[in-house]
Structures are given as C-alpha cells and as structure tokens.
Design a protein around this motif. Structure first.
Motif, PDB file in Angstrom:
ATOM      1  N   ASN A 187     -27.029  11.470  27.327  1.00  0.00           N
ATOM      2  CA  ASN A 187     -28.381  11.242  26.833  1.00  0.00           C
ATOM      3  C   ASN A 187     -28.377  10.955  25.335  1.00  0.00           C
ATOM      4  O   ASN A 187     -29.114  10.108  24.850  1.00  0.00           O
ATOM      5  CB  ASN A 187     -29.266  12.457  27.121  1.00  0.00           C
ATOM      6  CG  ASN A 187     -29.611  12.564  28.595  1.00  0.00           C
ATOM      7  OD1 ASN A 187     -29.536  11.581  29.316  1.00  0.00           O
ATOM      8  ND2 ASN A 187     -29.960  13.755  29.052  1.00  0.00           N
ATOM      9  N   ASP A 188     -27.535  11.674  24.593  1.00  0.00           N
ATOM     10  CA  ASP A 188     -27.426  11.449  23.151  1.00  0.00           C
ATOM     11  C   ASP A 188     -26.969  10.029  22.857  1.00  0.00           C
ATOM     12  O   ASP A 188     -27.384   9.419  21.885  1.00  0.00           O
ATOM     13  CB  ASP A 188     -26.437  12.440  22.517  1.00  0.00           C
ATOM     14  CG  ASP A 188     -26.995  13.868  22.512  1.00  0.00           C
ATOM     15  OD1 ASP A 188     -28.218  14.007  22.658  1.00  0.00           O
ATOM     16  OD2 ASP A 188     -26.197  14.805  22.387  1.00  0.00           O
ATOM     17  N   MET A 189     -26.089   9.506  23.731  1.00  0.00           N
ATOM     18  CA  MET A 189     -25.537   8.178  23.505  1.00  0.00           C
ATOM     19  C   MET A 189     -26.529   7.072  23.836  1.00  0.00           C
ATOM     20  O   MET A 189     -26.255   5.910  23.635  1.00  0.00           O
ATOM     21  CB  MET A 189     -24.267   7.994  24.328  1.00  0.00           C
ATOM     22  CG  MET A 189     -23.052   8.608  23.678  1.00  0.00           C
ATOM     23  SD  MET A 189     -21.592   8.053  24.516  1.00  0.00           S
ATOM     24  CE  MET A 189     -21.242   9.476  25.484  1.00  0.00           C
ATOM     25  N   ALA A 190     -27.698   7.435  24.380  1.00  0.00           N
ATOM     26  CA  ALA A 190     -28.716   6.437  24.686  1.00  0.00           C
ATOM     27  C   ALA A 190     -29.372   5.908  23.403  1.00  0.00           C
ATOM     28  O   ALA A 190     -30.077   4.911  23.432  1.00  0.00           O
ATOM     29  CB  ALA A 190     -29.773   7.036  25.602  1.00  0.00           C
ATOM     30  N   ILE A 191     -29.138   6.594  22.262  1.00  0.00           N
ATOM     31  CA  ILE A 191     -29.673   6.140  20.979  1.00  0.00           C
ATOM     32  C   ILE A 191     -28.993   4.821  20.610  1.00  0.00           C
ATOM     33  O   ILE A 191     -27.770   4.718  20.651  1.00  0.00           O
ATOM     34  CB  ILE A 191     -29.412   7.191  19.877  1.00  0.00           C
ATOM     35  CG1 ILE A 191     -30.075   8.526  20.267  1.00  0.00           C
ATOM     36  CG2 ILE A 191     -29.913   6.713  18.525  1.00  0.00           C
ATOM     37  CD1 ILE A 191     -29.646   9.683  19.401  1.00  0.00           C
ATOM     38  N   PRO A 192     -29.749   3.766  20.258  1.00  0.00           N
ATOM     39  CA  PRO A 192     -29.144   2.474  19.919  1.00  0.00           C
ATOM     40  C   PRO A 192     -28.110   2.612  18.806  1.00  0.00           C
ATOM     41  O   PRO A 192     -28.309   3.336  17.830  1.00  0.00           O
ATOM     42  CB  PRO A 192     -30.347   1.640  19.457  1.00  0.00           C
ATOM     43  CG  PRO A 192     -31.532   2.279  20.102  1.00  0.00           C
ATOM     44  CD  PRO A 192     -31.210   3.742  20.177  1.00  0.00           C
ATOM     45  N   LEU A 193     -27.018   1.907  18.953  1.00  0.00           N
ATOM     46  CA  LEU A 193     -25.955   1.955  17.954  1.00  0.00           C
ATOM     47  C   LEU A 193     -26.219   0.926  16.863  1.00  0.00           C
ATOM     48  O   LEU A 193     -26.474  -0.245  17.156  1.00  0.00           O
ATOM     49  CB  LEU A 193     -24.599   1.670  18.627  1.00  0.00           C
ATOM     50  CG  LEU A 193     -24.151   2.701  19.668  1.00  0.00           C
ATOM     51  CD1 LEU A 193     -22.959   2.166  20.433  1.00  0.00           C
ATOM     52  CD2 LEU A 193     -23.782   4.006  18.995  1.00  0.00           C
ATOM     53  N   GLU A 194     -26.168   1.359  15.634  1.00  0.00           N
ATOM     54  CA  GLU A 194     -26.414   0.462  14.508  1.00  0.00           C
ATOM     55  C   GLU A 194     -25.106  -0.217  14.109  1.00  0.00           C
ATOM     56  O   GLU A 194     -24.587  -0.029  13.022  1.00  0.00           O
ATOM     57  CB  GLU A 194     -27.011   1.258  13.331  1.00  0.00           C
ATOM     58  CG  GLU A 194     -28.341   1.933  13.630  1.00  0.00           C
ATOM     59  CD  GLU A 194     -29.431   0.937  13.999  1.00  0.00           C
ATOM     60  OE1 GLU A 194     -29.415  -0.183  13.438  1.00  0.00           O
ATOM     61  OE2 GLU A 194     -30.264   1.264  14.850  1.00  0.00           O
ATOM     62  N   GLU A 195     -24.591  -1.008  15.012  1.00  0.00           N
ATOM     63  CA  GLU A 195     -23.317  -1.688  14.761  1.00  0.00           C
ATOM     64  C   GLU A 195     -23.402  -3.117  15.248  1.00  0.00           C
ATOM     65  O   GLU A 195     -24.159  -3.436  16.172  1.00  0.00           O
ATOM     66  CB  GLU A 195     -22.174  -0.962  15.486  1.00  0.00           C
ATOM     67  CG  GLU A 195     -21.914   0.450  15.000  1.00  0.00           C
ATOM     68  CD  GLU A 195     -20.746   1.092  15.728  1.00  0.00           C
ATOM     69  OE1 GLU A 195     -19.693   0.453  15.852  1.00  0.00           O
ATOM     70  OE2 GLU A 195     -20.891   2.249  16.162  1.00  0.00           O
ATOM     71  N   GLY A 196     -22.600  -4.012  14.645  1.00  0.00           N
ATOM     72  CA  GLY A 196     -22.521  -5.389  15.099  1.00  0.00           C
ATOM     73  C   GLY A 196     -21.672  -5.477  16.353  1.00  0.00           C
ATOM     74  O   GLY A 196     -20.957  -4.547  16.708  1.00  0.00           O
ATOM     75  N   ILE A 197     -21.711  -6.635  17.003  1.00  0.00           N
ATOM     76  CA  ILE A 197     -21.019  -6.796  18.277  1.00  0.00           C
ATOM     77  C   ILE A 197     -19.506  -6.659  18.121  1.00  0.00           C
ATOM     78  O   ILE A 197     -18.842  -6.050  18.974  1.00  0.00           O
ATOM     79  CB  ILE A 197     -21.384  -8.150  18.940  1.00  0.00           C
ATOM     80  CG1 ILE A 197     -20.779  -8.239  20.349  1.00  0.00           C
ATOM     81  CG2 ILE A 197     -20.958  -9.326  18.076  1.00  0.00           C
ATOM     82  CD1 ILE A 197     -21.265  -7.183  21.295  1.00  0.00           C
ATOM     83  N   VAL A 198     -18.947  -7.157  17.034  1.00  0.00           N
ATOM     84  CA  VAL A 198     -17.496  -7.049  16.826  1.00  0.00           C
ATOM     85  C   VAL A 198     -17.089  -5.590  16.659  1.00  0.00           C
ATOM     86  O   VAL A 198     -16.067  -5.147  17.185  1.00  0.00           O
ATOM     87  CB  VAL A 198     -17.050  -7.891  15.602  1.00  0.00           C
ATOM     88  CG1 VAL A 198     -15.578  -7.628  15.277  1.00  0.00           C
ATOM     89  CG2 VAL A 198     -17.258  -9.371  15.876  1.00  0.00           C
ATOM     90  N   LEU A 232     -18.683  -3.050  17.961  1.00  0.00           N
ATOM     91  CA  LEU A 232     -18.813  -2.431  19.281  1.00  0.00           C
ATOM     92  C   LEU A 232     -17.591  -2.710  20.145  1.00  0.00           C
ATOM     93  O   LEU A 232     -17.060  -1.821  20.811  1.00  0.00           O
ATOM     94  CB  LEU A 232     -20.076  -2.941  19.993  1.00  0.00           C
ATOM     95  CG  LEU A 232     -21.428  -2.489  19.437  1.00  0.00           C
ATOM     96  CD1 LEU A 232     -22.560  -3.158  20.205  1.00  0.00           C
ATOM     97  CD2 LEU A 232     -21.573  -0.982  19.498  1.00  0.00           C
ATOM     98  N   VAL A 233     -17.148  -3.963  20.117  1.00  0.00           N
ATOM     99  CA  VAL A 233     -15.983  -4.354  20.927  1.00  0.00           C
ATOM    100  C   VAL A 233     -14.728  -3.649  20.414  1.00  0.00           C
ATOM    101  O   VAL A 233     -13.913  -3.159  21.211  1.00  0.00           O
ATOM    102  CB  VAL A 233     -15.800  -5.890  20.909  1.00  0.00           C
ATOM    103  CG1 VAL A 233     -14.489  -6.290  21.601  1.00  0.00           C
ATOM    104  CG2 VAL A 233     -16.981  -6.571  21.597  1.00  0.00           C
ATOM    105  N   SER A 234     -14.563  -3.590  19.095  1.00  0.00           N
ATOM    106  CA  SER A 234     -13.397  -2.912  18.515  1.00  0.00           C
ATOM    107  C   SER A 234     -13.397  -1.433  18.891  1.00  0.00           C
ATOM    108  O   SER A 234     -12.353  -0.864  19.231  1.00  0.00           O
ATOM    109  CB  SER A 234     -13.404  -3.048  16.987  1.00  0.00           C
ATOM    110  OG  SER A 234     -13.304  -4.402  16.613  1.00  0.00           O
TER     111      SER A 234
END
Length: 271
Positions: free
Chosen positions: A125-136, A138-140
């Motif tokens: 549930n905690d991880m449902a918070i949007p991540l303030e990161e770019g796509i690269v 996130l992939v890394s």
C-alpha cells in the motif's frame, strides 16, 4: 543441513526481503507499463540498462473438444498428444493406476503467519504512492532490484530443493516463530498410453487435455496439417500482457523458440 539453512533464511528475514522485493518489482513494472501506454509504443528497448518492455497478445481458444478428440482418435494419435489430469480421475481409477503412475517429488512450502502477510500488504500500500522519478531511473531501479531478487530467489529454491531431499518420504511440519514449513506432495503423473492399458478410452477423453507442442510435432511429421487442427479451434479472447525483461533473458527465449522451430523443420525435411 539444508533444513537448518532454510530456517535460518527465514529467521534472518531474507525470505521477507525477497517478498518485499517481489512487491516492489511488481509496482515498478506497473509504473513502467503506464509510461509505455502513455507514449503509445508497443516495444521499448532501454539498451544502456539492458531491459526491454513490450506488449504481447495472448490468444485464448474455444475448442470443439469432442470433434477434435474424435479426429485424433481416428488417426490413432490421441494417446500420444494428450496430457492426463490426475485430479479428473475418480478415486477408484486412481487406485487402479497408482502402481503404474509416476510419483512426483513435491516441494517444501513456507506458510507465514497472518501477521507477516499483513506487513507485506502494508508495504504494498505504501508503494502505491507515485514515484517522483523519470522512466530511465525507474527502469534502472527495476533492474537493480530484479538482480537482488533473483539472487535471493535462487538461494531460496536451492535450499528448498535440498531440504526436500533431506525430508524424503517423511510427512513433517516444522513450526517457526513466524510460521511453519511443510512438504506439499504433488499428484502422480500417468501417461495416456499407460492409462489405456488399464482403463478405457472414455476415461482418457474425460481426463485428458491436448498437448499442442505434441500436435505441432505430429503435424511436422506429416500425419496431418496444422490447418486440420485449426478447424476445431476458434479464438475466444485476445488478452494483452505486458512483459518487462532483461535483454539477455529475451535473447534466451528467442533462442529456445528458434531451436524448437528448427527441430520441427528438421522433422519435416526428413519425411
């Protein structure tokens, strides 16, 4: 030795670390998928990160089972292209086949207490918070966590396999502060040809499902055309599945499929 190491893996929180990584990887995968849906690209390769994401169509078929089984039965091939489900056999049938069936090893399973499951749920549930990161980023991050997860999962599988051999045929359950360990026994396997030596064709038809890899093999050998089989199947639904995978693992999948198609091709050429 393996049983003790398995318990230590749980006691040292490595099992829960593995499950937390699994949850976070799922969350990251969903965020990456959302990005890919937004930009409208069916396939993206992040070469520097060694990762590829793509949407794959999965076909679900509706089968004219009676007609298909009859077609294969008339060719004398039905017992060679059918997998038998032990669960679909009656108790009496299972007893008759038990002596000739192949036993399966089973596996060691960990049953965490509900309190432990709640911890993982809260984490998710905690991880449902949007991540303030770019796509690269996130992939890394996905790839780095995937490698950690794979190492733990490989260790977990090794320990479970070793513990199963130590357990042998004994029915045993180990109580732990955080849950319990026990052996889950798998149902036996029976080949259709063996089944027919003891029971009739109606049992095979009732308990069998078509193995389409075997169908392709017999088609390659010239027993029938694949189009003959396609007449008995129609697409019921097409589902879209998102795949996020390391490039090297995708290459392995392609190589496996290529070897399989080369095998069918060699069979066809030798007719």
């Amino acid at each position: 030795m393996y049983v003790e190491r398995l318990q230590l893996f749980i006691k040292n929180q490595q099992y829960f670390e593995m499950k937390q990584l699994e949850n976070e990887l799922s969350h990251l995968r969903n965020k990456i998928m959302e990005y890919q849906e937004t930009v409208g690209l069916e396939r993206i390769v992040w070469r520097k990160q060694g990762v590829v994401g793509y949407f794959s169509r999965v076909h679900f078929y509706e089968e004219d089972r009676v007609a298909l089984f009859d077609f294969l039965y008339c060719l004398g091939l039905l017992p060679y292209v059918v997998n038998i489900s032990w669960a679909k056999l009656s108790t009496e049938e299972q007893q008759k086949l038990e002596v000739v069936a192949t036993k399966r090893e089973g596996y060691v399973r960990y049953w965490p207490k509900k309190t432990q499951s709640l911890i993982l749920k809260e984490l998710n549930n905690d991880m449902a918070i949007p991540l303030e990161e770019g796509i690269v980023d996130l992939v890394s991050r996905w790839r780095a966590l995937k490698r950690k997860y794979d190492q733990l999962e490989k260790q977990w599988a090794l320990l479970r396999g070793g513990a199963l051999k130590e357990w042998g045929e004994r029915e045993r359950k180990i109580q732990l502060p955080s849950g319990s360990l026990s052996v889950v026994r798998l149902q036996p396997q029976i080949h259709a040809v063996t089944l027919l030596k003891h029971l009739d064709i109606s049992t095979l038809i009732r308990s069998g499902t078509i193995n389409y890899d075997r169908i392709l093999e017999f088609a390659a050998k010239g027993y029938f055309n694949k189009t003959d089989i396609d007449k008995f199947r129609k697409i019921k639904e097409i589902s879209i599945r998102y795949i996020l995978i390391e490039i090297q693992n995708e290459d392995k999948k392609h190589e496996y499929n290529k070897r399989k198609m080369d095998y069918f091709s060699r069979i066809s050429r030798h007719l």
